[in-house]
Design a protein around this motif. Structure first.
Motif, PDB file in Angstrom:
ATOM      1  N   ALA A 143       0.850  -1.198   0.000  1.00 40.10           N
ATOM      2  CA  ALA A 143       0.000   0.000   0.000  1.00 40.10           C
ATOM      3  C   ALA A 143       0.882   1.243   0.000  1.00 40.10           C
ATOM      4  CB  ALA A 143      -0.911  -0.004   1.221  1.00 40.10           C
ATOM      5  N   LEU A 144       0.531   2.200  -0.856  1.00 42.58           N
ATOM      6  CA  LEU A 144       1.261   3.460  -0.955  1.00 42.58           C
ATOM      7  C   LEU A 144       0.277   4.625  -0.897  1.00 42.58           C
ATOM      8  CD1 LEU A 144       3.825   2.697  -3.818  1.00 42.58           C
ATOM      9  CD2 LEU A 144       4.382   3.194  -1.445  1.00 42.58           C
ATOM     10  N   PRO A 145       0.685   5.767  -0.324  1.00 42.30           N
ATOM     11  CA  PRO A 145      -0.190   6.953  -0.318  1.00 42.30           C
ATOM     12  C   PRO A 145      -0.179   7.661  -1.667  1.00 42.30           C
ATOM     13  CG  PRO A 145       1.878   7.472   0.746  1.00 42.30           C
ATOM     14  CD  PRO A 145       1.939   6.002   0.415  1.00 42.30           C
ATOM     15  N   LEU A 146      -0.387   6.881  -2.725  1.00 40.45           N
ATOM     16  CA  LEU A 146      -0.319   7.394  -4.099  1.00 40.45           C
ATOM     17  C   LEU A 146      -1.272   6.573  -4.947  1.00 40.45           C
ATOM     18  CD1 LEU A 146       1.267   9.230  -6.140  1.00 40.45           C
ATOM     19  CD2 LEU A 146       2.800   7.307  -6.471  1.00 40.45           C
ATOM     20  N   ALA A 147      -2.054   7.239  -5.761  1.00 42.46           N
ATOM     21  CA  ALA A 147      -2.999   6.530  -6.620  1.00 42.46           C
ATOM     22  C   ALA A 147      -2.237   5.621  -7.581  1.00 42.46           C
ATOM     23  CB  ALA A 147      -3.856   7.517  -7.402  1.00 42.46           C
ATOM     24  N   GLU A 148      -2.789   4.435  -7.832  1.00 37.64           N
ATOM     25  CA  GLU A 148      -2.115   3.482  -8.702  1.00 37.64           C
ATOM     26  C   GLU A 148      -1.924   4.041 -10.100  1.00 37.64           C
ATOM     27  OE1 GLU A 148      -4.268  -0.165  -8.585  1.00 37.64           O
ATOM     28  OE2 GLU A 148      -3.276  -0.855  -6.756  1.00 37.64           O
ATOM     29  N   VAL A 149      -2.889   4.843 -10.554  1.00 36.10           N
ATOM     30  CA  VAL A 149      -2.756   5.455 -11.885  1.00 36.10           C
ATOM     31  C   VAL A 149      -1.552   6.385 -11.924  1.00 36.10           C
ATOM     32  CG1 VAL A 149      -3.866   7.020 -13.508  1.00 36.10           C
ATOM     33  CG2 VAL A 149      -5.218   5.244 -12.409  1.00 36.10           C
ATOM     34  N   ASP A 150      -1.376   7.189 -10.858  1.00 43.97           N
ATOM     35  CA  ASP A 150      -0.223   8.096 -10.800  1.00 43.97           C
ATOM     36  C   ASP A 150       1.082   7.314 -10.706  1.00 43.97           C
ATOM     37  OD1 ASP A 150      -1.953  10.235 -10.872  1.00 43.97           O
ATOM     38  OD2 ASP A 150      -2.080  10.409  -8.700  1.00 43.97           O
TER      39      ASP A 150
END
Length: 350
Positions: free
Chosen positions: A316-323
């Motif tokens: 999990a990352l605090p970043l949208a998967e698209v970005d």
């Protein structure tokens, strides 16, 4: 003092609108200065046939470019759009509303109502669109920003033409009253067109941003599908290898018993080179990063490049998967282009 507060209200509403589309520099001084600039510009007197528009333009564009950051073409496009959004309101009030009130001897009424109309227009526009404004300034690709700037040239050139055309009046060709009537009629047609077109361009920026987001999501889904298909192929190969392992061991035993040590070693090398024994393409715990980087590693292999990847990313990352997909994909593409031109054909990723 109350009139000054009304002017500040215009600047504040415009700043809220502008900062939704233009990435303003984070320092408070830039933001306060930009709000004051919008206060002054929104109260500027603009007549058809006056050079105030040019002087306002020469101050408006450089200052907004200095106060913002990001893609230069995108910042210029948004700056031009907001210039075309603000100026028609001032031009309509100063060119049509003021003379109409003066004709009936209501100059004092114009002076008072004008102070309320300007912040009223921008306040209604902001409140009416607040729920639809982007949470952060849109980030389009350079090709889309160039398209927006090209489209913004249409209302911009129309605004310049209708405001500055009377300066070029030639008395020996046109009688004054004929030319004046023509310009006034043109202003009635063109100024609302410039204002509405500018609003439409801001909406187009939102649509283009959503289009790019969906495009990146489709690209990520395609990469994921390719990634999982590869995992399934490797799983089938492992099952096949496990099923044939007894046969392989029997063949090796036979070669060793016959003293064919060299052939046995070649056989082992062939088995070791099997994709099933080389392991999967799991680079890290993050599925989106795995999908993108695995696809890029395969592309590098096909073009003769060496992919040296060492990735540590959590699930999990605090970043949208698209970005994340766009970030890693663009970085890998740039590295591939550079490596193809370099002597060392290795792409190092850490």
């Amino acid at each position: 003092m109350p009139w000054f507060l009304l002017g500040l209200a215009s600047g504040w509403f415009l700043f809220r609108l502008l900062s939704a589309f233009l990435p303003v520099k984070p320092r408070r001084g830039w933001r306060i200065g930009l709000a004051f600039l919008l206060t002054i510009v929104s109260g500027q007197i603009i007549w058809l046939g006056d050079t105030n528009l040019l002087f306002t333009l020469l101050a408006f564009v450089p200052l907004l470019m200095l106060a913002s950051r990001g893609n230069r073409v995108g910042r210029l496009a948004v700056t031009v759009i907001f210039f075309c959004l603000i100026m028609p309101i001032s031009a309509v009030l100063d060119t049509y509303y003021a003379p109409a009130m003066a004709h009936f001897g209501l100059d004092n009424v114009f002076y008072i109502t004008d102070k309320f109309i300007r912040p009223g227009v921008w306040g209604l526009l902001y409140l009416g669109t607040r729920k639809h404004l982007p949470e952060k300034p849109p980030q389009l690709s350079p090709r889309f920003w160039r398209l927006v700037l090209l489209l913004a040239a249409m209302p911009f050139s129309s605004l310049l033409a209708v405001v500055l055309l009377p300066i070029l009046q030639l008395d020996y060709i046109y009688e004054d009253f004929i030319f004046h009537g023509l310009i006034m009629n043109l202003g009635v047609a063109v100024l609302p067109f410039v204002f509405l077109t500018s609003l439409a361009l801001l909406y187009a920026i939102r649509v283009l941003e959503e289009h790019e987001r969906l495009e990146e999501a489709d690209k990520l889904a395609s990469l994921r599908e390719s990634y999982y298909q590869g995992l399934r192929r490797e799983e089938r190969q492992v099952r096949t290898l496990r099923h044939d392992l007894r046969n392989h061991l029997t063949a090796l035993r036979g070669l060793v018993e016959l003293g064919e040590d060299e052939r046995a070693l070649q056989y082992i090398d062939q088995l070791a080179d099997s994709s099933a024994l080389r392991g999967g393409k799991r680079l890290c715990e993050n599925d989106a990063a795995n999908a993108v980087l695995s696809a890029k590693a395969e592309a590098m292999g096909r073009t003769g490049l060496t992919a040296d990847f060492a990735v540590s990313l959590p699930k999990a990352l605090p970043l949208a998967e698209v970005d994340l997909c766009a970030l890693l994909g663009n970085a890998a593409d740039n590295a591939m282009e550079a490596a193809e031109r370099a002597e060392d054909k290795t792409v190092l990723l850490r």
